[in-house]
Write a protein that holds these residues in place. Structure first.
Motif, PDB file in Angstrom:
ATOM      1  N   GLY A  30      35.217  60.231  45.468  1.00  0.00           N
ATOM      2  CA  GLY A  30      35.542  60.525  44.084  1.00  0.00           C
ATOM      3  C   GLY A  30      36.272  61.850  43.982  1.00  0.00           C
ATOM      4  N   PRO A  31      36.612  62.230  42.760  1.00  0.00           N
ATOM      5  CA  PRO A  31      37.402  63.439  42.555  1.00  0.00           C
ATOM      6  C   PRO A  31      36.613  64.750  42.627  1.00  0.00           C
ATOM      7  CG  PRO A  31      36.959  62.408  40.458  1.00  0.00           C
ATOM      8  CD  PRO A  31      36.417  61.483  41.522  1.00  0.00           C
ATOM      9  N   ALA A  32      35.298  64.685  42.625  1.00  0.00           N
ATOM     10  CA  ALA A  32      34.490  65.908  42.638  1.00  0.00           C
ATOM     11  C   ALA A  32      34.630  66.615  43.981  1.00  0.00           C
ATOM     12  CB  ALA A  32      33.026  65.584  42.378  1.00  0.00           C
ATOM     13  N   PRO A  33      34.783  67.936  43.947  1.00  0.00           N
ATOM     14  CA  PRO A  33      34.818  68.686  45.205  1.00  0.00           C
ATOM     15  C   PRO A  33      33.460  68.586  45.902  1.00  0.00           C
ATOM     16  CG  PRO A  33      35.256  70.115  43.300  1.00  0.00           C
ATOM     17  CD  PRO A  33      34.953  68.772  42.775  1.00  0.00           C
ATOM     18  N   LYS A  34      33.465  68.735  47.197  1.00  0.00           N
ATOM     19  CA  LYS A  34      32.222  68.688  47.985  1.00  0.00           C
ATOM     20  C   LYS A  34      31.471  70.011  47.821  1.00  0.00           C
ATOM     21  CE  LYS A  34      32.889  64.749  50.152  1.00  0.00           C
ATOM     22  NZ  LYS A  34      32.344  63.601  49.521  1.00  0.00           N
ATOM     23  N   ALA A  35      30.196  69.908  47.550  1.00  0.00           N
ATOM     24  CA  ALA A  35      29.349  71.094  47.437  1.00  0.00           C
ATOM     25  C   ALA A  35      28.698  71.367  48.778  1.00  0.00           C
ATOM     26  CB  ALA A  35      28.285  70.878  46.372  1.00  0.00           C
ATOM     27  N   ASP A  36      28.371  72.602  49.002  1.00  0.00           N
ATOM     28  CA  ASP A  36      27.650  73.006  50.205  1.00  0.00           C
ATOM     29  C   ASP A  36      26.273  72.340  50.177  1.00  0.00           C
ATOM     30  OD1 ASP A  36      26.873  74.333  52.498  1.00  0.00           O
ATOM     31  OD2 ASP A  36      26.339  76.169  51.429  1.00  0.00           O
ATOM     32  N   SER A  37      25.831  71.833  51.308  1.00  0.00           N
ATOM     33  CA  SER A  37      24.571  71.096  51.348  1.00  0.00           C
ATOM     34  C   SER A  37      23.350  71.976  51.059  1.00  0.00           C
ATOM     35  CB  SER A  37      24.400  70.401  52.700  1.00  0.00           C
ATOM     36  OG  SER A  37      24.366  71.365  53.733  1.00  0.00           O
ATOM     37  N   SER A  38      23.501  73.284  51.140  1.00  0.00           N
ATOM     38  CA  SER A  38      22.363  74.165  50.891  1.00  0.00           C
ATOM     39  C   SER A  38      22.289  74.640  49.440  1.00  0.00           C
ATOM     40  CB  SER A  38      22.441  75.384  51.813  1.00  0.00           C
ATOM     41  OG  SER A  38      23.598  76.133  51.518  1.00  0.00           O
ATOM     42  N   THR A  39      23.294  74.328  48.633  1.00  0.00           N
ATOM     43  CA  THR A  39      23.291  74.790  47.254  1.00  0.00           C
ATOM     44  C   THR A  39      22.884  73.670  46.296  1.00  0.00           C
ATOM     45  OG1 THR A  39      25.623  74.248  46.962  1.00  0.00           O
ATOM     46  CG2 THR A  39      25.108  76.482  47.668  1.00  0.00           C
ATOM     47  N   GLU A 126      44.278  60.901  33.637  1.00  0.00           N
ATOM     48  CA  GLU A 126      43.084  61.706  33.394  1.00  0.00           C
ATOM     49  C   GLU A 126      41.885  60.814  33.076  1.00  0.00           C
ATOM     50  OE1 GLU A 126      42.136  64.667  29.940  1.00  0.00           O
ATOM     51  OE2 GLU A 126      43.269  65.755  31.493  1.00  0.00           O
ATOM     52  N   ALA A 127      42.109  59.744  32.354  1.00  0.00           N
ATOM     53  CA  ALA A 127      41.029  58.800  32.038  1.00  0.00           C
ATOM     54  C   ALA A 127      40.495  58.158  33.318  1.00  0.00           C
ATOM     55  CB  ALA A 127      41.520  57.732  31.071  1.00  0.00           C
ATOM     56  N   GLU A 128      41.376  57.800  34.220  1.00  0.00           N
ATOM     57  CA  GLU A 128      40.951  57.182  35.482  1.00  0.00           C
ATOM     58  C   GLU A 128      40.176  58.178  36.348  1.00  0.00           C
ATOM     59  OE1 GLU A 128      39.988  54.199  37.733  1.00  0.00           O
ATOM     60  OE2 GLU A 128      41.111  53.971  35.881  1.00  0.00           O
ATOM     61  N   THR A 129      40.628  59.424  36.385  1.00  0.00           N
ATOM     62  CA  THR A 129      39.920  60.453  37.141  1.00  0.00           C
ATOM     63  C   THR A 129      38.539  60.698  36.544  1.00  0.00           C
ATOM     64  OG1 THR A 129      42.039  61.498  37.680  1.00  0.00           O
ATOM     65  CG2 THR A 129      40.065  62.825  38.020  1.00  0.00           C
ATOM     66  N   LEU A 130      38.451  60.718  35.228  1.00  0.00           N
ATOM     67  CA  LEU A 130      37.167  60.897  34.549  1.00  0.00           C
ATOM     68  C   LEU A 130      36.222  59.734  34.852  1.00  0.00           C
ATOM     69  CD1 LEU A 130      35.537  62.691  32.623  1.00  0.00           C
ATOM     70  CD2 LEU A 130      36.557  61.423  30.730  1.00  0.00           C
ATOM     71  N   ARG A 131      36.749  58.524  34.832  1.00  0.00           N
ATOM     72  CA  ARG A 131      35.939  57.344  35.157  1.00  0.00           C
ATOM     73  C   ARG A 131      35.425  57.418  36.598  1.00  0.00           C
ATOM     74  NH1 ARG A 131      35.072  53.026  32.477  1.00  0.00           N
ATOM     75  NH2 ARG A 131      36.847  53.269  31.087  1.00  0.00           N
ATOM     76  N   GLN A 132      36.285  57.857  37.528  1.00  0.00           N
ATOM     77  CA  GLN A 132      35.871  57.994  38.933  1.00  0.00           C
ATOM     78  C   GLN A 132      34.804  59.086  39.096  1.00  0.00           C
ATOM     79  OE1 GLN A 132      39.523  58.729  40.994  1.00  0.00           O
ATOM     80  NE2 GLN A 132      40.197  56.596  40.885  1.00  0.00           N
ATOM     81  N   PHE A 133      34.966  60.188  38.347  1.00  0.00           N
ATOM     82  CA  PHE A 133      33.987  61.272  38.402  1.00  0.00           C
ATOM     83  C   PHE A 133      32.635  60.787  37.881  1.00  0.00           C
ATOM     84  CE2 PHE A 133      32.362  65.348  36.358  1.00  0.00           C
ATOM     85  CZ  PHE A 133      31.924  65.915  37.546  1.00  0.00           C
ATOM     86  N   PHE A 134      32.632  60.082  36.763  1.00  0.00           N
ATOM     87  CA  PHE A 134      31.384  59.539  36.226  1.00  0.00           C
ATOM     88  C   PHE A 134      30.775  58.509  37.183  1.00  0.00           C
ATOM     89  CE2 PHE A 134      32.065  60.411  31.393  1.00  0.00           C
ATOM     90  CZ  PHE A 134      31.785  61.741  31.599  1.00  0.00           C
ATOM     91  N   GLN A 135      31.600  57.702  37.827  1.00  0.00           N
ATOM     92  CA  GLN A 135      31.086  56.723  38.785  1.00  0.00           C
ATOM     93  C   GLN A 135      30.456  57.426  39.980  1.00  0.00           C
ATOM     94  OE1 GLN A 135      30.975  53.173  38.578  1.00  0.00           O
ATOM     95  NE2 GLN A 135      29.530  53.710  40.173  1.00  0.00           N
ATOM     96  N   GLN A 136      31.084  58.499  40.431  1.00  0.00           N
ATOM     97  CA  GLN A 136      30.538  59.272  41.538  1.00  0.00           C
ATOM     98  C   GLN A 136      29.187  59.891  41.144  1.00  0.00           C
ATOM     99  OE1 GLN A 136      33.213  62.416  42.693  1.00  0.00           O
ATOM    100  NE2 GLN A 136      32.408  62.509  44.770  1.00  0.00           N
ATOM    101  N   ILE A 137      29.102  60.402  39.939  1.00  0.00           N
ATOM    102  CA  ILE A 137      27.837  60.965  39.443  1.00  0.00           C
ATOM    103  C   ILE A 137      26.774  59.880  39.356  1.00  0.00           C
ATOM    104  CG2 ILE A 137      26.706  61.850  37.352  1.00  0.00           C
ATOM    105  CD1 ILE A 137      29.201  63.581  36.896  1.00  0.00           C
ATOM    106  N   ARG A 138      27.116  58.745  38.792  1.00  0.00           N
ATOM    107  CA  ARG A 138      26.151  57.658  38.614  1.00  0.00           C
ATOM    108  C   ARG A 138      25.603  57.186  39.962  1.00  0.00           C
ATOM    109  NH1 ARG A 138      26.971  54.951  33.319  1.00  0.00           N
ATOM    110  NH2 ARG A 138      26.376  52.956  34.201  1.00  0.00           N
TER     111      ARG A 138
END
Length: 173
Positions: A30-39, A126-138
């Motif tokens: 998805g479009p979200a950046p990768k977070a550090d596994s310790s944070t 932007e709508a498609e990116t938002l949908r992908q971000f929400f799908q990644q969160i879900r």
């Protein structure tokens, strides 16, 4: 007492409509950046503050990161409602996987319940990116939900007692 806000500094992240594109600890694409596994990420925050925030009918939005926290909280609420009748972790996982993959509305859609708090995407991209971000969160919420709420293969009564509560008097389903 005010509700718990997101601790993320929204100015450090890309804006998508009026949401922050926050980093996630996830293996889902998805479009979200990768977070550090310790944070801690916004999903961890939502689970940590869910049992306190769910009692609030109003939520003061201070940053674009708070809008992401609201969405994650509402999806956790939907997960609790969907698993109310599940007796085992496997049943819950099956139920939640179908919930995560079902069609869902995004800000700007007529069926999105909080259109007054979220701005509509400016264009189709932007709508498609938002949908992908929400799908990644879900997908990531579903992955973390079962170990937290179904400890020892049984639903945790302190989580399930909140299944009928409505955060901000709304739901996303």
């Amino acid at each position: 007492m005010p509700a718990y806000q997101s601790s993320f500094d929204a100015t450090s992240y890309q804006l998508l409509s009026n949401l922050s594109l926050l980093p996630l600890r996830t293996t889902y694409k998805g479009p979200a950046p990768k977070a550090d596994s310790s944070t801690e990420d916004v999903i961890d925050e939502a689970f940590k503050y869910y049992r306190a925030n769910v009692f609030f009918k109003q939520f003061e939005i201070k940053t674009p990161a708070d809008r992401v926290l609201i969405y994650v909280t509402l999806f956790i609420q939907a997960c609790l409602a969907a698993t109310m009748k599940c007796n085992t972790a496997n049943e819950a996982k099956k139920q939640l996987n179908s919930l995560a993959l079902t069609n869902f509305s995004i800000p700007g859609d007529p069926s999105f319940p909080l259109n007054s708090l979220y701005s509509s995407p400016k264009n189709h991209s932007e709508a498609e990116t938002l949908r992908q971000f929400f799908q990644q969160i879900r997908s990531e919420v579903v992955e973390r939900f079962v170990p937290i709420v179904f400890k020892d293969d049984k639903p945790d009564k302190w989580w399930m007692c909140l299944a009928k509560r409505k955060f901000m008097n709304t739901s996303i389903d």
